[in-house]
Motif scaffolding. Structure first.
Motif, mmCIF file in Angstrom:
data_model
loop_
_atom_site.group_PDB
_atom_site.id
_atom_site.type_symbol
_atom_site.label_atom_id
_atom_site.label_comp_id
_atom_site.label_asym_id
_atom_site.label_seq_id
_atom_site.Cartn_x
_atom_site.Cartn_y
_atom_site.Cartn_z
ATOM 1 N N TYR A 58 0.803 -1.224 0.000
ATOM 2 C CA TYR A 58 0.000 0.000 0.000
ATOM 3 C C TYR A 58 0.841 1.281 0.000
ATOM 4 C CZ TYR A 58 -3.385 -3.501 1.527
ATOM 5 O OH TYR A 58 -4.165 -4.627 1.631
ATOM 6 N N LYS A 59 1.983 1.241 -0.680
ATOM 7 C CA LYS A 59 2.872 2.403 -0.691
ATOM 8 C C LYS A 59 2.188 3.642 -1.274
ATOM 9 C CE LYS A 59 7.188 -0.215 -1.026
ATOM 10 N NZ LYS A 59 8.359 -0.565 -1.868
ATOM 11 N N THR A 60 1.484 3.464 -2.388
ATOM 12 C CA THR A 60 0.836 4.609 -3.038
ATOM 13 C C THR A 60 -0.191 5.251 -2.115
ATOM 14 O OG1 THR A 60 1.120 3.554 -5.212
ATOM 15 C CG2 THR A 60 -0.459 5.368 -5.044
ATOM 16 N N ILE A 64 -0.073 9.122 -0.422
ATOM 17 C CA ILE A 64 -1.146 10.091 -0.643
ATOM 18 C C ILE A 64 -1.714 10.587 0.683
ATOM 19 C CG2 ILE A 64 -3.495 10.367 -1.550
ATOM 20 C CD1 ILE A 64 -2.708 8.434 -3.807
ATOM 21 N N CYS A 90 8.591 6.902 -1.788
ATOM 22 C CA CYS A 90 8.709 7.302 -3.197
ATOM 23 C C CYS A 90 9.977 6.714 -3.818
ATOM 24 C CB CYS A 90 8.736 8.822 -3.309
ATOM 25 S SG CYS A 90 7.117 9.615 -3.134
ATOM 26 N N LYS A 97 5.919 0.956 -9.253
ATOM 27 C CA LYS A 97 4.591 1.339 -9.719
ATOM 28 C C LYS A 97 4.646 2.667 -10.460
ATOM 29 C CE LYS A 97 1.961 -0.980 -6.074
ATOM 30 N NZ LYS A 97 0.923 -0.820 -5.027
ATOM 31 N N SER A 99 2.208 4.723 -10.600
ATOM 32 C CA SER A 99 1.528 5.726 -9.773
ATOM 33 C C SER A 99 2.522 6.443 -8.856
ATOM 34 C CB SER A 99 0.427 5.065 -8.938
ATOM 35 O OG SER A 99 0.962 4.041 -8.106
ATOM 36 N N ILE A 100 3.474 5.697 -8.310
ATOM 37 C CA ILE A 100 4.482 6.310 -7.434
ATOM 38 C C ILE A 100 5.427 7.184 -8.250
ATOM 39 C CG2 ILE A 100 6.421 5.841 -5.874
ATOM 40 C CD1 ILE A 100 4.969 3.421 -4.863
ATOM 41 N N LYS A 101 5.730 6.779 -9.477
ATOM 42 C CA LYS A 101 6.556 7.623 -10.344
ATOM 43 C C LYS A 101 5.879 8.967 -10.590
ATOM 44 C CE LYS A 101 8.955 4.027 -12.992
ATOM 45 N NZ LYS A 101 9.169 3.437 -14.331
ATOM 46 N N ILE A 103 3.508 10.429 -8.775
ATOM 47 C CA ILE A 103 3.447 11.190 -7.520
ATOM 48 C C ILE A 103 4.800 11.809 -7.205
ATOM 49 C CG2 ILE A 103 3.161 11.005 -5.016
ATOM 50 C CD1 ILE A 103 1.069 8.829 -5.536
ATOM 51 N N SER A 104 5.871 11.039 -7.390
ATOM 52 C CA SER A 104 7.221 11.533 -7.102
ATOM 53 C C SER A 104 7.569 12.724 -7.977
ATOM 54 C CB SER A 104 8.249 10.412 -7.312
ATOM 55 O OG SER A 104 7.984 9.313 -6.475
#
Length: 215
Positions: A58-60, A64, A90, A97, A99-101, A103-104
Motif C-alpha cells: 500500500y505504498k501509493t 497520498i 517514493c 509502480k 503511480s508512485i513515479k 506522484i514523485s
C-alpha cells in the motif's frame, strides 16, 4: 506473523501517526527525551522501510494520505517523520509502480515551484522549535492562567493575520521533569472575551508568568 508485520509495517506507522496527531491532539509531549526518541524513531523507521522495501504494501495509498495530512502534524518532528516516510516510500517504490513515479515527479515539481510558500507554511504551523506543539506556541504568556480543578485559561493567536482567541479548557500535568520530558493533556475550548474575563474574576487562577515566555 513477522511476514504480515513487514508487509503492513508502513500502514501501521501511518495509523499510529494519525492516532497521535489527530485523535490524540490534546496530548502534548515535548522535551529532550522526546526529541531523542523521535530522532531514533525516524532513523529506525528509515532503516526498516529500506530493508523491507520489496515487502511493504500500500505504498501509493500511504504516500497520498501523508501528503494530505502532514500539515496537521503536532510539531516539526512529527512533520519530519511524515516527510521521511513520503520520501523513502517514493524512492523505494519508484521502479515498482507507475503511480508512485507520477506522484514523485509531481512532488518534485510542486516543491520546486512552491518552495518558499511551503517553507513559510511550515514555519507558521510549527515555529522554529523541533518539539514545539502547534497548540501551545501561540499562547500569550500575559494571559495564561492555571485555575482550580485543572482548568487552563489563556488567549492565543495564529499570528499577525489572525485575531485574538480565548480558551477555557482542561489542563492535566501527567509528567514534568524540567526540560527533560513534559507530558500533559490540554483541551482547548474557545470562548468569547467576556467569558474569559468573567471566568478569571469568578475563579481562583494564577498567572503562569514568564517561565514559558510569549508562546
Amino acid at each position: 506473523m513477522r511476514k504480515n508485520f513487514t508487509n503492513y509495517y508502513a500502514l501501521v506507522m501511518l495509523i499510529l501517526f494519525i492516532v497521535y496527531n489527530l485523535f490524540l491532539e490534546s496530548l502534548k509531549i515535548y522535551g529532550v527525551l522526546y526529541q531523542v526518541f523521535m530522532f531514533l524513531l525516524i532513523i529506525v523507521n528509515a532503516i526498516i522501510l529500506i530493508f523491507f522495501r520489496k515487502k511493504i504494501k500500500y505504498k501509493t495509498l500511504i504516500i497520498i494520505v501523508y501528503l494530505l495530512i502532514w500539515l496537521f502534524s503536532k510539531n516539526a518532528l512529527q512533520c519530519f517523520l511524515a516527510f521521511s516516510n513520503i520520501i523513502l516510500l517514493c524512492i523505494t517504490g519508484f521502479m515498482e509502480k507507475h503511480s508512485i513515479k507520477v506522484i514523485s515527479i509531481l512532488i518534485v515539481i510542486f516543491g520546486y515551484i512552491f518552495c518558499l510558500p511551503l517553507f513559510f507554511a511550515f514555519l507558521l504551523a510549527f515555529g522554529t522549535e523541533l518539539d514545539e506543539e502547534s497548540n501551545i506556541d501561540n499562547i500569550y504568556d500575559g494571559t495564561h492562567y492555571y485555575c482550580d480543578d485543572h482548568y487552563e485559561v489563556y488567549s492565543y493567536s495564529a499570528g499577525a493575520m489572525d485575531s485574538f482567541h480565548y480558551s477555557i479548557g482542561k489542563h492535566y500535568e501527567i509528567l514534568t521533569i524540567s526540560d527533560t520530558i513534559n507530558i500533559s493533556y490540554n483541551v482547548r475550548t474557545e470562548k468569547t472575551y467576556d467569558e474569559y474575563k468573567t471566568y478569571l474574576k469568578t475563579h481562583n487562577c494564577k498567572l503562569v508568568g514568564d517561565k514559558d515566555g510569549p508562546k
